[in-house]
Design a protein around this motif. Sequence first.
Motif, PDB file in Angstrom:
ATOM      1  N   VAL A 243       4.792  -5.413  -2.536  1.00  0.00           N
ATOM      2  CA  VAL A 243       5.039  -6.139  -1.187  1.00  0.00           C
ATOM      3  C   VAL A 243       5.953  -7.550  -0.836  1.00  0.00           C
ATOM      4  O   VAL A 243       5.699  -7.625   0.455  1.00  0.00           O
TER       5      VAL A 243
ATOM      6  N   PHE B 208       8.959  -3.890  10.663  1.00  0.00           N
ATOM      7  CA  PHE B 208       7.327  -3.306   9.526  1.00  0.00           C
ATOM      8  C   PHE B 208       7.268  -2.064  10.057  1.00  0.00           C
ATOM      9  O   PHE B 208       7.378  -1.768  10.931  1.00  0.00           O
TER      10      PHE B 208
ATOM     11  N   LEU C 267       4.360   0.710   4.583  1.00  0.00           N
ATOM     12  CA  LEU C 267       3.979  -0.500   3.488  1.00  0.00           C
ATOM     13  C   LEU C 267       3.384   0.104   2.643  1.00  0.00           C
ATOM     14  O   LEU C 267       3.207   0.211   1.140  1.00  0.00           O
ATOM     15  N   LEU C 268       2.276   0.712   2.831  1.00  0.00           N
ATOM     16  CA  LEU C 268       1.127   1.346   2.207  1.00  0.00           C
ATOM     17  C   LEU C 268       1.487   2.071   1.232  1.00  0.00           C
ATOM     18  O   LEU C 268       1.147   2.380   0.288  1.00  0.00           O
TER      19      LEU C 268
ATOM     20  N   PHE D 287       3.600   1.206  -1.697  1.00  0.00           N
ATOM     21  CA  PHE D 287       2.748   0.371  -2.355  1.00  0.00           C
ATOM     22  C   PHE D 287       2.246   1.053  -3.070  1.00  0.00           C
ATOM     23  O   PHE D 287       2.090   0.464  -4.774  1.00  0.00           O
ATOM     24  N   PHE D 288       1.379   2.007  -2.896  1.00  0.00           N
ATOM     25  CA  PHE D 288       0.569   3.214  -4.259  1.00  0.00           C
ATOM     26  C   PHE D 288       1.258   3.718  -5.104  1.00  0.00           C
ATOM     27  O   PHE D 288       1.099   3.723  -5.709  1.00  0.00           O
TER      28      PHE D 288
END
Lengths: 126, 261
Positions: free
Chosen positions: A43, A55, A60-61, A64-65
């Motif tokens: 994050v 960005f 990011l997705l 993150f996971f």
Amino acid sequence: MRLVLPIMGLILGAYIGSTLTFQLPAVYIKYMSIAVLASLDSVFGGIKAIMEKNFDGATLLTGFFTNALVAALLAYLGDRLGVDLYYAAVFAFGVRLFQNLAIIRHHILTSFKNIKIFSGDDHERQ
Amino acid sequence: MKDNNYYLPLTIVFVFFGILLSLQFQAQNRFASDLSMQKTENLIAMVRGLSDKRQKLALEIVDLSSQLSSQLQNYNDEKKVMESITLQMNKLHIVNGSLPLKGSGLIISIEEFMPIVYTDLIYTINELWAAGAEAISINDHRITSLGTISSAEDDYNIYITVNYIKLEYPIIIKAIGDPNNLEKGLTLPGGIMDNLALFNAFPQLEQIDELEIPSARSPFIYYFLKEYKPEEKSGTELVSPLTTRYDSNNNLNPNNVDKGH
């Protein structure tokens, strides 16, 4: 102002999590904590990328996971193998987290200073 | 272009992050409050505190159970007092005439043709009391300490009243007591029966094993009666005239000196 939607999302997520009756078994709390650390790092990385204007949502997705899952898995594997990978993950994510935080702070400070200078100029012009 | 597109991914990430965070908070809270995670010192302190509490509670139990037993004792005492009071009250009711009574006794019936005046009734009743009657009624009028037997007259004839109510014939006197004694009390030679026989009145006497006597019509309420106990005079207050002549300094007390001397 642009962060309103994500913050609403955060509150919604917290609400969903508090209403869930699912209880994490005590054995997995350690891995869950490292997953939370990894996701926190992701994050902050995302916020940093927004500040630096490079960005990418997919990054990011996935970050993150996969970060969360892989961190938890690695910690679990370390426990199985007898190597404390948990601490390695804590260290790695912790260092990155603080670096990201420092950069974000830096960006916020510079943008704040710019606004001040511009408004000062405006004031002089008037 | 990339810059404006960060809402959706960031929101999704934040939703999941929120879920993760709150789950982890809950789990960690549960885990931290678990007894197996406590430090030994804390556990020892907890054990000590709890055992102290337990001791205090045990003392409280002892205290409360002693209180309970004393309360039970009080309750039993009160029950006994209540029982004795009820017994006394029943006795008083019987004496007062506020309870209907039952027992063996004598029935005296007087028919209309017998020449009788109210004083004959009074003598009969007095004789019954003297013979040991415990309760008496005349035509279901209970005779108590406040009962009156008298006569009244209207335009045509004289009639007998009991408690100010006209007495109808046949007059039936019921008396509870030892039937033999009661009958003997009335039939003494020279007694009330012989007296009435002189006037050609022959009341019928009948001994009954089970008589019923009603209660008095209205209970009487005492307003002015108060118990009186005479004061006890102790011996020290009885002083001789000799000692009162002198006060505490052994001087002659002029007030107490007899003027005659």
